[in-house]
Motif scaffolding. Structure first.
Motif, PDB file in Angstrom:
ATOM      1  N   ASN A 262       8.796   1.585   5.023  1.00 32.64           N
ATOM      2  CA  ASN A 262       9.552   1.992   4.107  1.00 32.64           C
ATOM      3  C   ASN A 262      10.677   2.729   5.003  1.00 32.64           C
ATOM      4  O   ASN A 262      11.654   3.379   4.659  1.00 32.64           O
TER       5      ASN A 262
ATOM      6  N   LYS B 188       1.371  -8.746   3.293  1.00 35.67           N
ATOM      7  CA  LYS B 188       0.512  -7.257   2.546  1.00 35.67           C
ATOM      8  C   LYS B 188       0.660  -6.907   3.569  1.00 35.67           C
ATOM      9  O   LYS B 188       0.250  -5.379   3.919  1.00 35.67           O
ATOM     10  N   ASN B 189       0.614  -7.147   5.371  1.00 35.35           N
ATOM     11  CA  ASN B 189       0.161  -5.785   5.983  1.00 35.35           C
ATOM     12  C   ASN B 189       1.182  -5.657   6.423  1.00 35.35           C
ATOM     13  O   ASN B 189       1.930  -4.693   6.809  1.00 35.35           O
TER      14      ASN B 189
ATOM     15  N   LEU C 279       2.438  -2.501   3.994  1.00 36.83           N
ATOM     16  CA  LEU C 279       1.984  -1.673   4.350  1.00 36.83           C
ATOM     17  C   LEU C 279       1.923  -1.200   6.259  1.00 36.83           C
ATOM     18  O   LEU C 279       1.356   0.347   6.291  1.00 36.83           O
ATOM     19  N   HIS C 280       3.292  -1.768   6.417  1.00 28.19           N
ATOM     20  CA  HIS C 280       2.962  -1.109   8.493  1.00 28.19           C
ATOM     21  C   HIS C 280       3.665  -0.057   7.561  1.00 28.19           C
ATOM     22  O   HIS C 280       4.174   0.465   7.091  1.00 28.19           O
ATOM     23  N   GLU C 281       3.931   0.498   8.976  1.00 31.00           N
ATOM     24  CA  GLU C 281       4.444   2.283   9.386  1.00 31.00           C
ATOM     25  C   GLU C 281       5.563   2.683   8.834  1.00 31.00           C
ATOM     26  O   GLU C 281       6.262   3.654   8.454  1.00 31.00           O
TER      27      GLU C 281
ATOM     28  N   GLY D  95      -1.922  -7.480  11.093  1.00 37.19           N
ATOM     29  CA  GLY D  95      -1.691  -6.222  11.319  1.00 37.19           C
ATOM     30  C   GLY D  95      -0.434  -6.210  12.508  1.00 37.19           C
ATOM     31  O   GLY D  95       0.023  -5.310  12.937  1.00 37.19           O
TER      32      GLY D  95
END
Length: 305
Positions: free
Chosen positions: A23, A14-15, A18-20, A212
């Motif tokens: 995408n 999940k981390n 969600l990492h910047e 993270g």
């Protein structure tokens, strides 16, 4: 890149998602209902259809000391099974790159200094999580054998230290040390308790890194794969005593009680901290402090109540 991620619904997965920079890439991260990694034929079919540029294997059955002691069979059979299926499917499907996540518990138990990658298989394992460690070693070695046997196959492994963060497991039986500490101190604070119990005498030392930060290392590893060594520790290179972790959580959560020690309970290895020389040569390091990581994790815990 097209990235096939196992364990996408776990803490690390999940981390990663969600990492910047996530995408920038096309991820496929099937849930357990969508793909049972214990089913080798199904794993091969999905990987062949997706044709990823790289596989990140972050799935696994995980837990703290009590969970490992209670179910060594389950920890061994599930982690060996899913790891073998993923690596075997990657090889059969011709996937050139695979980044496997092992664990620092694969190192010898009775070593007081920093654990280097060369120390793998040089001593006895910690008995309280031996089954999990053996499973992780088996999958790591399978990646090595695939890389050595087939031209164009570059399967590599991270050996992370202990990880904590948002989406962690806070169950009092299955949780690892830090999420268990956070829950215990939170319950002491909200319940008006003046003491919290520590297993052992509190002097055993551990290294924890924020999830993270591990996610950042994974994304960086995918993007700079050619520069990545075949086997690399990922961690802070700094350890604290179990007592100090309790004190840090007490400080962040704002509880003013004291600690009691149960010397009949197992505390695991006396010290476990990884050497990060290869990581430094690769030019990466974590950036989240212990207190900030606990604060972020505690906030996530409260949001999940």
């Amino acid at each position: 890149m097209k990235i096939f991620l196992t364990g996408g619904r776990g803490m690390v997965g999940k981390n990663v998602l969600l990492h910047e920079r996530a995408n920038r890439h096309e991820f496929m991260a099937p849930t357990r209902d969508e793909l049972d990694l214990r089913d080798g034929a199904a794993v091969l079919k999905v990987i062949k259809a997706f044709q990823p540029d790289i596989i990140v294997h972050a799935a696994g059955k995980v837990g703290g000391i009590e969970a490992n002691r209670a179910d060594p069979w389950g920890f061994m059979i599930e982690n060996v099974s899913i790891g073998m299926n993923v690596v075997s499917a990657a090889r059969q499907a011709g996937v050139p790159r695979l980044l496997n996540l092992a664990s620092s518990c694969i190192y010898p138990a009775n070593h007081s200094g920093h654990l280097t990658e060369e120390m793998l298989l040089t001593g006895e394992l910690e008995p309280t999580n031996e089954a999990y460690a053996i499973a992780k070693i088996a999958v790591l070695k399978l990646c090595t054998y695939a890389r050595d046997a087939i031209s164009g196959i570059e399967y590599k492994s991270f050996i992370p230290c202990n990880i904590f963060g948002p989406f962690d497991n806070f169950d009092p039986v299955r949780a690892h040390l830090l999420p268990a500490i956070i829950r215990k101190i939170h319950e002491a604070k909200t319940g008006g308790e003046n003491t919290v119990e520590i297993w052992g005498d509190g002097t055993a030392r551990r290294e924890f890194m924020y999830a993270g930060d591990l996610a950042d290392a994974i994304i960086e590893g995918c993007e700079r794969y050619e520069e990545l060594p075949p086997l690399m520790n990922v961690g802070t290179g700094v350890d604290f005593s179990i007592q100090e972790y309790y004190e840090a959580a007490r400080r962040v959560i704002g509880w003013n009680g004291s600690f009691q020690y149960d010397l009949t309970r197992p505390a695991g290895m006396k010290r476990k901290v990884v050497d990060v020389s290869r990581q430094a040569e690769w030019d990466w390091k974590p950036c989240i402090s212990l207190d900030q990581g606990i604060e972020n994790t505690y906030k996530a815990f409260l949001e999940g109540l």
